[in-house]
Scaffold this active site. Structure first.
Site, PDB file in Angstrom:
ATOM      1  N   SER A  17      -5.714 -11.356  17.428  1.00 17.49           N
ATOM      2  CA  SER A  17      -4.675 -11.367  18.461  1.00 17.49           C
ATOM      3  C   SER A  17      -5.107 -12.037  19.764  1.00 17.49           C
ATOM      4  O   SER A  17      -4.313 -12.788  20.349  1.00 17.49           O
ATOM      5  CB  SER A  17      -4.171  -9.943  18.718  1.00 17.49           C
ATOM      6  OG  SER A  17      -3.507  -9.471  17.572  1.00 17.49           O
ATOM      7  N   LYS A  66      -0.484   3.056  15.667  1.00 16.96           N
ATOM      8  CA  LYS A  66       0.941   2.738  15.849  1.00 16.96           C
ATOM      9  C   LYS A  66       1.831   3.984  15.945  1.00 16.96           C
ATOM     10  O   LYS A  66       2.810   3.986  16.686  1.00 16.96           O
ATOM     11  CB  LYS A  66       1.441   1.834  14.722  1.00 16.96           C
ATOM     12  CG  LYS A  66       0.845   0.426  14.787  1.00 16.96           C
ATOM     13  CD  LYS A  66       1.402  -0.454  13.694  1.00 16.96           C
ATOM     14  CE  LYS A  66       0.648  -1.777  13.640  1.00 16.96           C
ATOM     15  NZ  LYS A  66       1.170  -2.665  12.599  1.00 16.96           N
ATOM     16  N   ASP A 102       6.890  -5.915  14.050  1.00 14.97           N
ATOM     17  CA  ASP A 102       6.339  -6.232  12.723  1.00 14.97           C
ATOM     18  C   ASP A 102       7.416  -6.727  11.749  1.00 14.97           C
ATOM     19  O   ASP A 102       7.216  -7.716  11.038  1.00 14.97           O
ATOM     20  CB  ASP A 102       5.650  -5.000  12.121  1.00 14.97           C
ATOM     21  CG  ASP A 102       4.296  -4.734  12.757  1.00 14.97           C
ATOM     22  OD1 ASP A 102       3.654  -5.696  13.219  1.00 14.97           O
ATOM     23  OD2 ASP A 102       3.882  -3.561  12.777  1.00 14.97           O
ATOM     24  N   GLY A 127       5.247   0.314  -1.643  1.00 18.31           N
ATOM     25  CA  GLY A 127       4.642   1.182  -0.636  1.00 18.31           C
ATOM     26  C   GLY A 127       5.706   1.905   0.163  1.00 18.31           C
ATOM     27  O   GLY A 127       6.828   1.393   0.338  1.00 18.31           O
ATOM     28  N   ALA A 131       3.618   0.965   7.131  1.00 20.09           N
ATOM     29  CA  ALA A 131       3.837  -0.480   7.075  1.00 20.09           C
ATOM     30  C   ALA A 131       5.182  -0.797   6.425  1.00 20.09           C
ATOM     31  O   ALA A 131       5.910  -1.695   6.856  1.00 20.09           O
ATOM     32  CB  ALA A 131       2.713  -1.155   6.304  1.00 20.09           C
ATOM     33  N   MET A 218       1.562  -8.333   2.746  1.00 16.59           N
ATOM     34  CA  MET A 218       1.457  -8.151   4.193  1.00 16.59           C
ATOM     35  C   MET A 218       0.001  -8.166   4.655  1.00 16.59           C
ATOM     36  O   MET A 218      -0.277  -8.304   5.839  1.00 16.59           O
ATOM     37  CB  MET A 218       2.171  -6.855   4.613  1.00 16.59           C
ATOM     38  CG  MET A 218       3.686  -7.057   4.605  1.00 16.59           C
ATOM     39  SD  MET A 218       4.704  -5.572   4.744  1.00 16.59           S
ATOM     40  CE  MET A 218       4.111  -4.864   6.239  1.00 16.59           C
TER      41      MET A 218
HETATM   42  P1  ATR Z   1       0.265   2.106   6.249  1.00 18.24           P
HETATM   43  O1  ATR Z   1       0.525   2.511   7.670  1.00 18.24           O
HETATM   44  O2  ATR Z   1      -0.702   0.971   6.086  1.00 18.24           O
HETATM   45  O3  ATR Z   1       1.519   1.900   5.467  1.00 18.24           O
HETATM   46  P2  ATR Z   1       0.001   4.678   5.036  1.00 18.24           P
HETATM   47  O4  ATR Z   1       1.132   5.193   5.848  1.00 18.24           O
HETATM   48  O5  ATR Z   1      -1.206   5.539   4.822  1.00 18.24           O
HETATM   49  O6  ATR Z   1      -0.568   3.335   5.623  1.00 18.24           O
HETATM   50  O7  ATR Z   1       0.589   4.254   3.617  1.00 18.24           O
HETATM   51  C1  ATR Z   1      -0.198   3.689   2.614  1.00 18.24           C
HETATM   52  C2  ATR Z   1       0.703   3.219   1.470  1.00 18.24           C
HETATM   53  O8  ATR Z   1      -0.105   2.581   0.489  1.00 18.24           O
HETATM   54  C3  ATR Z   1       1.415   4.350   0.750  1.00 18.24           C
HETATM   55  O9  ATR Z   1       2.618   3.868   0.228  1.00 18.24           O
HETATM   56  C4  ATR Z   1       0.424   4.685  -0.366  1.00 18.24           C
HETATM   57  O10 ATR Z   1       0.985   5.340  -1.485  1.00 18.24           O
HETATM   58  P3  ATR Z   1       1.151   6.957  -1.485  1.00 18.24           P
HETATM   59  O11 ATR Z   1       2.331   7.239  -0.603  1.00 18.24           O
HETATM   60  O12 ATR Z   1       1.388   7.297  -2.881  1.00 18.24           O
HETATM   61  O13 ATR Z   1      -0.135   7.488  -0.926  1.00 18.24           O
HETATM   62  C5  ATR Z   1       0.003   3.286  -0.740  1.00 18.24           C
HETATM   63  N1  ATR Z   1      -1.294   3.263  -1.432  1.00 18.24           N
HETATM   64  C6  ATR Z   1      -2.509   3.462  -0.885  1.00 18.24           C
HETATM   65  N2  ATR Z   1      -3.471   3.343  -1.817  1.00 18.24           N
HETATM   66  C7  ATR Z   1      -2.843   3.053  -2.986  1.00 18.24           C
HETATM   67  C8  ATR Z   1      -3.280   2.812  -4.321  1.00 18.24           C
HETATM   68  N3  ATR Z   1      -4.583   2.829  -4.635  1.00 18.24           N
HETATM   69  N4  ATR Z   1      -2.349   2.528  -5.266  1.00 18.24           N
HETATM   70  C9  ATR Z   1      -1.036   2.501  -4.940  1.00 18.24           C
HETATM   71  N5  ATR Z   1      -0.554   2.729  -3.698  1.00 18.24           N
HETATM   72  C10 ATR Z   1      -1.447   2.997  -2.740  1.00 18.24           C
END
Ligand code: ATR
Length: 279
Positions: A17, A66, A102, A127, A131, A218
């Site tokens: 940034s 955030k 974003d 997801g 994000a 992303m």
């Molecule tokens: P961010 O702010 O980056 O979105 P977050 O709120 O912790 O971080 O969300 C992480 C996302 O990645 C979630 O959708 C998570 O799935 P879960 O809700 O089932 O936890 C997903 N995620 C993280 N690791 C994963 C993995 N190994 N396989 C599939 N999904 C994953």
């Protein structure tokens, strides 16, 4: 004296940034300084107060702050309120104003830089964390035919779809498990999971990429991301990582702060060249 801005994060040393905003400032003739600031995980609010006391005019906020930034704001833009997260702060007359650029950055990268309209498209969003939440409203505003949110924990995807139902007029909006994708095809598949951070690959059923489809991660990195490798193998026609989104969300923040929209193509090209040179 130049106006002072920063990005807060933890870690923050490798943030792009400062370079992006320095390029925007040089290009638009704006007199500003933009620094990376490491905040301790348990004292983010104190870091904001100290920055305001120093004369800071605004800040970007990245991982993991955030949601905390959202809670700290005295005023929120509509899109920040919907996202439940803030990535752009403005300090105005002692009040902290929060916005989230974003989603706008993602849509602009897909539409303008990649030249792909989202209207009428079938979009798959992978997801259901922060994000993902941050980009749903801007994606719905493009009037796709469908938006399916798939998540490892399917209940979170369903809750997210329900939470945005009122913005989905004319869009088939739903959420569920990865297994539910079997037999469906999508024109645009966006990875908003953190799966690649743990080195895991996503359990995507074969055949979900429609002819001519775009796979968008992303995340970005030196080489191809694990999700884009998977997508290419499964037949995605076009692949893009999140470097363009990073530059576009920054441009959106810069525009908010300075009232001038910077040109992004040259900045994105130099970042891409620097990233490739590292590899
Ligand atoms: P961010 O702010 O980056 O979105 P977050 O709120 O912790 O971080 O969300 C992480 C996302 O990645 C979630 O959708 C998570 O799935 P879960 O809700 O089932 O936890 C997903 N995620 C993280 N690791 C994963 C993995 N190994 N396989 C599939 N999904 C994953």
């Amino acid at each position: 004296m130049s106006d002072l801005y920063c990005v807060f994060g933890n870690p923050i040393a490798h943030s792009k940034s400062p370079a992006i905003h320095a390029a925007f400032a040089a290009q638009t003739g704006e007199n500003l300084r933009y620094e990376a600031r490491l905040a301790a995980v348990d004292s983010f609010f104190a870091a904001i107060s100290a920055f305001v006391a120093e004369g800071g005019c605004g800040a970007n906020v990245t991982v993991p702050f955030k949601e905390q930034a959202y809670r700290r704001c005295d005023r929120l833009s509509d899109r920040a309120a919907r996202a439940g997260a803030v990535n752009t702060l403005q300090f105005i007359d002692g009040a902290v104003h929060g916005d989230n650029t974003d989603g706008a950055g993602l849509v602009r990268d897909i539409r303008t830089n990649l030249g792909r309209a989202l209207a009428g498209q079938r979009i798959l969003l992978l997801g259901a964390g922060g994000a993902s939440r941050g980009v749903i409203a801007p994606l719905l505003a493009e009037k796709p035919a469908a938006l399916f949110i798939a998540n490892r924990s399917p209940d979170k995807a369903q809750q997210l779809a329900a939470a945005f139902a009122e913005l989905a007029a004319g869009v088939e909006l739903s959420g569920g498990a990865f297994a539910q994708l079997a037999g469906q095809q999508f024109d645009v598949v966006i990875n908003a999971t953190a799966a690649s951070l743990s080195g895991d690959s996503l359990p995507l059923p074969a055949g979900i990429f429609a002819p001519g489809s775009l796979a968008y991660d992303m995340m970005y990195g030196k080489g191809e991301t694990p999700f884009l490798t998977l997508a290419r193998t499964q037949g995605a026609a076009h692949c893009a990582d999140g470097l363009g989104m990073l530059v576009e969300q920054a441009a959106e923040a810069f525009t908010l702060w300075r009232g001038k929209r910077p040109e992004t193509a040259g900045v994105l090209a130099s970042l891409r060249a620097a990233l490739s040179a590292q590899g």
